[in-house]
Design a protein around this motif. Structure first.
Motif, short mmCIF file in Angstrom:
data_model
loop_
_atom_site.label_atom_id
_atom_site.label_comp_id
_atom_site.label_asym_id
_atom_site.label_seq_id
_atom_site.Cartn_x
_atom_site.Cartn_y
_atom_site.Cartn_z
N GLY A 1 -67.89 8.95 -1.94
CA GLY A 1 -68.05 10.15 -2.74
C GLY A 1 -68.14 9.89 -4.23
O GLY A 1 -67.55 10.62 -5.03
N VAL A 2 -68.89 8.85 -4.62
CA VAL A 2 -69.06 8.51 -6.03
C VAL A 2 -70.54 8.31 -6.32
O VAL A 2 -71.39 8.49 -5.46
CB VAL A 2 -68.23 7.27 -6.40
CG1 VAL A 2 -66.74 7.59 -6.39
CG2 VAL A 2 -68.52 6.10 -5.45
N VAL A 3 -70.85 7.93 -7.56
CA VAL A 3 -72.23 7.76 -8.00
C VAL A 3 -72.62 6.30 -7.92
O VAL A 3 -71.91 5.43 -8.45
CB VAL A 3 -72.41 8.26 -9.45
CG1 VAL A 3 -73.86 8.06 -9.91
CG2 VAL A 3 -72.01 9.72 -9.58
N GLY A 4 -73.73 6.02 -7.26
CA GLY A 4 -74.20 4.64 -7.14
C GLY A 4 -75.69 4.54 -7.44
O GLY A 4 -76.50 5.10 -6.71
N HIS A 5 -76.03 3.83 -8.50
CA HIS A 5 -77.42 3.70 -8.93
C HIS A 5 -77.90 2.26 -8.78
O HIS A 5 -77.25 1.33 -9.25
CB HIS A 5 -77.54 4.13 -10.41
CG HIS A 5 -78.86 3.80 -11.04
ND1 HIS A 5 -79.04 2.73 -11.88
CD2 HIS A 5 -80.07 4.42 -10.96
CE1 HIS A 5 -80.30 2.71 -12.29
NE2 HIS A 5 -80.94 3.71 -11.74
N LYS A 6 -79.03 2.09 -8.09
CA LYS A 6 -79.72 0.80 -8.03
C LYS A 6 -80.85 0.83 -9.05
O LYS A 6 -81.73 1.68 -8.99
CB LYS A 6 -80.31 0.53 -6.65
CG LYS A 6 -81.00 -0.84 -6.53
CD LYS A 6 -82.11 -0.82 -5.50
CE LYS A 6 -83.51 -0.71 -6.03
NZ LYS A 6 -83.99 -1.64 -7.03
N ALA A 7 -80.83 -0.10 -9.99
CA ALA A 7 -81.82 -0.10 -11.06
C ALA A 7 -83.18 -0.60 -10.58
O ALA A 7 -83.30 -1.27 -9.55
CB ALA A 7 -81.32 -0.98 -12.21
N VAL B 1 -82.30 -7.89 -5.17
CA VAL B 1 -80.95 -7.56 -5.63
C VAL B 1 -80.98 -7.02 -7.05
O VAL B 1 -81.67 -7.55 -7.92
CB VAL B 1 -80.04 -8.80 -5.56
CG1 VAL B 1 -78.64 -8.46 -6.07
CG2 VAL B 1 -79.97 -9.33 -4.14
N SER B 2 -80.21 -5.97 -7.27
CA SER B 2 -80.07 -5.38 -8.60
C SER B 2 -78.59 -5.28 -8.94
O SER B 2 -77.79 -4.82 -8.13
CB SER B 2 -80.72 -3.99 -8.64
OG SER B 2 -80.53 -3.39 -9.90
N GLU B 3 -78.23 -5.72 -10.14
CA GLU B 3 -76.86 -5.59 -10.62
C GLU B 3 -76.68 -4.21 -11.25
O GLU B 3 -77.60 -3.65 -11.84
CB GLU B 3 -76.56 -6.66 -11.67
CG GLU B 3 -76.70 -8.09 -11.17
CD GLU B 3 -75.54 -8.53 -10.31
OE1 GLU B 3 -74.46 -7.92 -10.41
OE2 GLU B 3 -75.70 -9.50 -9.55
N GLY B 4 -75.47 -3.65 -11.12
CA GLY B 4 -75.24 -2.33 -11.69
C GLY B 4 -73.77 -1.96 -11.68
O GLY B 4 -72.90 -2.84 -11.71
N VAL B 5 -73.52 -0.67 -11.63
CA VAL B 5 -72.14 -0.16 -11.62
C VAL B 5 -72.02 0.97 -10.63
O VAL B 5 -73.02 1.58 -10.23
CB VAL B 5 -71.72 0.33 -13.02
CG1 VAL B 5 -71.63 -0.82 -14.00
CG2 VAL B 5 -72.67 1.42 -13.55
N ILE B 6 -70.79 1.24 -10.24
CA ILE B 6 -70.43 2.44 -9.48
C ILE B 6 -69.49 3.25 -10.37
O ILE B 6 -68.59 2.69 -11.00
CB ILE B 6 -69.78 2.07 -8.15
CG1 ILE B 6 -70.84 1.51 -7.18
CG2 ILE B 6 -69.07 3.27 -7.52
CD1 ILE B 6 -70.30 1.03 -5.86
N THR B 7 -69.70 4.56 -10.43
CA THR B 7 -68.95 5.41 -11.35
C THR B 7 -68.63 6.75 -10.70
O THR B 7 -69.03 7.03 -9.57
CB THR B 7 -69.77 5.69 -12.63
OG1 THR B 7 -70.89 6.53 -12.29
CG2 THR B 7 -70.30 4.41 -13.26
#
Length: 468
Positions: A188-194, A212-218
């Motif tokens: 139930g969070v935000v996950g963006h693949k760039a 593969v893409s590096e990113g964050v979960i917020t």
């Protein structure tokens, strides 16, 4: 000093830079929360209090000198355990690497450090990040705090669980076939693949086939933009959120792509219908999207994926310590010839072009993130039959890898929840945009978030009660 446990990364950094909050106190609160819930959550491969407090002290000292510590000043931000950090455990979720310690720091981690973030720990991942669940051998599975009987997804399961439980507002993650968006949906969070190539891994890594893409979960779209601005500086994603996306033409589909056998749960199709209605109310043109490609075309991804498993440099003596899934992937990967691998890469490039033709005129495509709600721990994993395990993963995630194959940006949003078996669960929906148009994707995500905000953390009480 009262620190809001639900503060965004943006808010934490603003208050730390202003001297209103101490980075050390913020770090201590996050470390205490992690220690309290992790015996149930399984989010962390390791907690790193000494490093965290040293980093936080340096941030506070910089503020005291009148210096700007960076856009992530004092923000607790754990690193996914698949990413190497000098001096910290680097076991990649594998029993074969227990005791391994990083000898250098990956470029993406260093960018986060240089921005003033505080590394409270290394988040849990499955062995080498291959499965769509996070159940590392010899350790607790990472579970969703919405229902701790259910897994947090993979491979960034620990990162998503840490964010969803309120331990941190933002966590480093990576996505090679859905590994940011799958756990974002489960937790139930935000996950963006760039978009492909947006976040460079050079000079400590190489992009390889570009999956593969590096990113964050917020917890918020604005924090995702903040993390992306640090990892891919100079793009101004945070500033872009001040503007709306304009009227977009958005395709809608609930037809699985990489599987002809996936059964899509009604909660997932209902979530897409709900969000499609909301997007229409916001002024966007909603149309039916054609299927991206036939399921058999996914074979190119399979060849590259298994070859990646086979190419992990491991000494022969640890092969017997690998999970059956990893061993099975490595055996299959060794059977892929150089010619077959080259053909697979060419097929992926052709597929990217074909999807661009199929989705021409669409600014984004709306689908479920997963074919079903968060899976129970052990429901997908099948050590006695890795082939069946792999097939079950495909059926559970029949959309996510489309963005990896085509290089497109894609974001899972926790807009909808459903009551199932007496428990409220998050049901992620996914928007996949046009290559290089990450700003537009974030703008529409922020727009629908503002109109239909979601809970910042999983419902309180349940996790803390089990952790005491």
């Amino acid at each position: 000093m009262s620190i809001d446990p639900l503060a965004s990364a943006l808010e934490i950094a603003r208050r730390v830079r202003a001297g209103e909050w101490s980075a050390v106190e913020v770090a201590r609160a996050s470390l205490e929360a992690a220690a309290r819930v992790d015996p149930v959550l399984g989010a962390f491969a390791a907690l790193t209090p000494e490093r965290a407090l040293a980093q936080a002290s340096a941030v506070d000292a910089a503020v005291a000198r009148g210096e700007d510590p960076g856009p992530l000043a004092g923000v607790p931000l754990p690193i996914k355990e698949l990413t190497e950090v000098e001096g910290l455990p680097f076991e990649a979720g594998s029993a074969a690497l227990v005791g391994n310690v990083g000898v250098r720091t990956a470029a993406v981690a260093q960018r986060l450090f240089d921005a003033g973030s505080v590394t409270i720990g290394m988040t849990s991942a499955p062995e080498f990040g291959f499965p769509a669940y996070t159940e590392p051998a010899g350790r607790l599975p990472a579970v969703t705090p919405w229902d701790t009987r259910r897994g947090a997804g993979g491979s960034s399961g620990g990162a998503a669980a840490a964010v969803a439980s309120g331990v941190v507002a933002i966590a480093h993650a990576s996505d090679g076939g859905g590994s940011i968006r799958i756990p974002a949906s489960a937790c139930g969070v935000v996950g963006h693949k760039a978009s492909r190539g947006l976040v460079s891994v050079l000079p400590t890594g190489v992009p390889g086939p570009g999956l593969v893409s590096e990113g964050v979960i917020t917890r918020t779209v604005a924090d995702t933009a903040l993390g992306l601005d640090v990892l891919a500086p100079g793009n101004g994603f945070g500033d872009a959120l001040a503007s709306g996306p304009g009227r977009l033409r958005i395709g809608v589909s609930t037809t699985p792509v990489i599987s002809d056998t996936a059964a899509v749960h009604p909660a997932c199709t209902d979530a897409v219908a709900t969000v499609a209605g909301w997007l229409a109310e916001l002024g966007h043109e909603m149309v039916e999207a054609p299927r991206a490609f036939a399921a058999e075309r996914w074979a190119a991804f399979d060849a590259v994926w298994t070859t990646g498993a086979a190419s992990i440099p491991l000494p022969p003596e640890v092969e017997d310590e690998l999970t059956p899934m990893t061993s099975w992937l490595r055996v299959r990967g060794r059977q892929v010839s150089g010619v077959a691998y080259a053909r697979a890469l060419a097929a992926i490039q052709l597929l990217e072009w074909e999807v661009a033709q199929a989705w021409a005129g669409l600014d984004a495509v709306l689908t479920p993130t997963l074919a079903s709600p968060p899976a129970f721990v052990g429901a997908i994993r099948n050590d006695s039959d890795p082939a069946a395990d792999f097939a079950a993963q495909i059926d559970h995630t029949p959309w996510t890898s489309v963005a990896n194959l085509t290089g497109r940006p894609s974001i899972s949003l926790p807009l909808v929840r459903a009551g199932l078996e007496g428990v409220e669960l998050p049901i992620g929906v996914m928007l996949t945009g046009r290559l290089g148009h990450d700003a537009v994707l974030l703008q529409v995500a922020g727009q629908v978030e503002a109109a239909h905000p979601w809970p910042l953390v999983a419902p309180g009480g349940r996790l803390d009660a089990q952790a005491t």
